[in-house]
Design a protein around this motif. Structure first.
Motif, PDB file in Angstrom:
ATOM      1  N   SER A 125       0.541   0.264  -8.499  1.00  0.00           N
ATOM      2  CA  SER A 125       0.647  -1.147  -8.161  1.00  0.00           C
ATOM      3  C   SER A 125       1.137  -2.011  -9.325  1.00  0.00           C
ATOM      4  O   SER A 125       1.595  -3.123  -9.111  1.00  0.00           O
ATOM      5  CB  SER A 125      -0.700  -1.671  -7.655  1.00  0.00           C
ATOM      6  OG  SER A 125      -1.677  -1.590  -8.673  1.00  0.00           O
ATOM      7  N   ASN A 128       0.857  -1.174   0.000  1.00  0.00           N
ATOM      8  CA  ASN A 128       0.000   0.000   0.000  1.00  0.00           C
ATOM      9  C   ASN A 128       0.899   1.232   0.000  1.00  0.00           C
ATOM     10  O   ASN A 128       1.348   1.676   1.053  1.00  0.00           O
ATOM     11  CB  ASN A 128      -0.906   0.001   1.238  1.00  0.00           C
ATOM     12  CG  ASN A 128      -1.870   1.167   1.246  1.00  0.00           C
ATOM     13  OD1 ASN A 128      -1.935   1.948   0.310  1.00  0.00           O
ATOM     14  ND2 ASN A 128      -2.631   1.278   2.319  1.00  0.00           N
ATOM     15  N   LEU A 175      -2.649  -5.873  -2.929  1.00  0.00           N
ATOM     16  CA  LEU A 175      -2.408  -4.474  -3.211  1.00  0.00           C
ATOM     17  C   LEU A 175      -3.683  -3.802  -3.680  1.00  0.00           C
ATOM     18  O   LEU A 175      -4.636  -4.447  -4.107  1.00  0.00           O
ATOM     19  CB  LEU A 175      -1.307  -4.318  -4.258  1.00  0.00           C
ATOM     20  CG  LEU A 175      -1.503  -4.995  -5.603  1.00  0.00           C
ATOM     21  CD1 LEU A 175      -0.723  -4.243  -6.669  1.00  0.00           C
ATOM     22  CD2 LEU A 175      -0.985  -6.416  -5.538  1.00  0.00           C
ATOM     23  N   LYS A 176      -3.668  -2.503  -3.560  1.00  0.00           N
ATOM     24  CA  LYS A 176      -4.770  -1.680  -4.019  1.00  0.00           C
ATOM     25  C   LYS A 176      -4.631  -1.508  -5.527  1.00  0.00           C
ATOM     26  O   LYS A 176      -3.540  -1.274  -6.030  1.00  0.00           O
ATOM     27  CB  LYS A 176      -4.698  -0.315  -3.326  1.00  0.00           C
ATOM     28  CG  LYS A 176      -5.786   0.637  -3.696  1.00  0.00           C
ATOM     29  CD  LYS A 176      -5.604   1.928  -2.909  1.00  0.00           C
ATOM     30  CE  LYS A 176      -6.656   2.943  -3.275  1.00  0.00           C
ATOM     31  NZ  LYS A 176      -6.490   4.169  -2.496  1.00  0.00           N
ATOM     32  N   ASP A 205       0.345   4.204  -0.190  1.00  0.00           N
ATOM     33  CA  ASP A 205      -0.188   5.314   0.592  1.00  0.00           C
ATOM     34  C   ASP A 205       0.155   5.188   2.070  1.00  0.00           C
ATOM     35  O   ASP A 205       0.048   6.143   2.816  1.00  0.00           O
ATOM     36  CB  ASP A 205      -1.714   5.395   0.441  1.00  0.00           C
ATOM     37  CG  ASP A 205      -2.147   5.620  -0.986  1.00  0.00           C
ATOM     38  OD1 ASP A 205      -1.335   6.159  -1.773  1.00  0.00           O
ATOM     39  OD2 ASP A 205      -3.277   5.251  -1.327  1.00  0.00           O
ATOM     40  N   ASN A 206       0.537   3.980   2.504  1.00  0.00           N
ATOM     41  CA  ASN A 206       0.762   3.728   3.932  1.00  0.00           C
ATOM     42  C   ASN A 206       2.163   3.158   4.183  1.00  0.00           C
ATOM     43  O   ASN A 206       2.341   2.300   5.016  1.00  0.00           O
ATOM     44  CB  ASN A 206      -0.312   2.759   4.448  1.00  0.00           C
ATOM     45  CG  ASN A 206      -0.401   2.776   5.947  1.00  0.00           C
ATOM     46  OD1 ASN A 206      -0.007   3.732   6.599  1.00  0.00           O
ATOM     47  ND2 ASN A 206      -0.911   1.714   6.512  1.00  0.00           N
ATOM     48  N   GLN A 239     -10.787   1.449  -1.079  1.00  0.00           N
ATOM     49  CA  GLN A 239     -10.027   1.591   0.161  1.00  0.00           C
ATOM     50  C   GLN A 239      -9.515   0.249   0.673  1.00  0.00           C
ATOM     51  O   GLN A 239     -10.234  -0.735   0.671  1.00  0.00           O
ATOM     52  CB  GLN A 239     -10.923   2.244   1.233  1.00  0.00           C
ATOM     53  CG  GLN A 239     -10.232   2.590   2.513  1.00  0.00           C
ATOM     54  CD  GLN A 239      -9.168   3.662   2.328  1.00  0.00           C
ATOM     55  OE1 GLN A 239      -9.245   4.470   1.414  1.00  0.00           O
ATOM     56  NE2 GLN A 239      -8.180   3.662   3.192  1.00  0.00           N
ATOM     57  N   LEU A 240      -8.261   0.229   1.122  1.00  0.00           N
ATOM     58  CA  LEU A 240      -7.678  -0.973   1.722  1.00  0.00           C
ATOM     59  C   LEU A 240      -7.994  -1.001   3.213  1.00  0.00           C
ATOM     60  O   LEU A 240      -7.110  -0.827   4.056  1.00  0.00           O
ATOM     61  CB  LEU A 240      -6.160  -0.987   1.521  1.00  0.00           C
ATOM     62  CG  LEU A 240      -5.635  -1.548   0.228  1.00  0.00           C
ATOM     63  CD1 LEU A 240      -4.125  -1.341   0.109  1.00  0.00           C
ATOM     64  CD2 LEU A 240      -5.961  -3.003   0.079  1.00  0.00           C
TER      65      LEU A 240
END
Length: 143
Positions: free
Chosen positions: A98, A56, A92-93, A58-59, A125-126
């Motif tokens: 990705s 991810n 993965l998103k 984003d994180n 959203q994950l």
């Protein structure tokens, strides 16, 4: 209980707690990345039923490098006498970012000859709930 190894960036500990509370999984090994813990991983005997690698972007920490992590995974899989992750789930998103991560993962799987893996892409959203459902094979129906 299913023994689970988890690598999920900065959310690893929180996700591990969530999965443990569900009662389906016993999260035995939790890491933020493979590359940063490679030395530690190489000195352990690791056996799990499933290994969830959550990508991810984003994180992730700013120092996170998917390419370095995939190289570390390759090293661990090639020296499989002490590293047996069971089913490897690369999650993965769905996004443009990705695509490259998936290519790195597939390259390592091909190079090592490891075949017990799946790639799961999550749209949207994950969330921890979406991650859990995907691991368990639960699909959600949208009205």
């Amino acid at each position: 209980m299913i023994k689970l190894m988890l690598v999920a960036g900065s959310s690893s500990k929180n996700l591990a707690e969530f999965l443990n509370k569900r009662g389906t999984f016993s999260v035995t090994n939790v890491y933020t990345s493979l590359n940063s813990c490679l030395g530690e991983l190489q000195t352990q005997i690791i056996r799990s039923d499933k290994f969830l690698y959550l990508y991810n972007p984003d994180n992730q920490d700013v120092n996170f490098d998917i390419r370095a992590d995939m190289r570390a995974l390759g090293v661990l899989l090639k020296d499989s006498s002490f590293f047996n992750p069971g089913e490897l789930i690369f999650m993965l998103k769905s996004s443009e970012d990705s695509v490259l991560a998936m290519r790195y993962f597939k390259t390592i799987m091909k190079d090592t000859g490891y075949t017990n893996y799946s790639i799961k892409q999550i749209d949207g959203q994950l969330s921890y709930e979406a991650i859990y459902n995907s691991i368990m094979g639960v699909s959600t129906v949208k009205d």
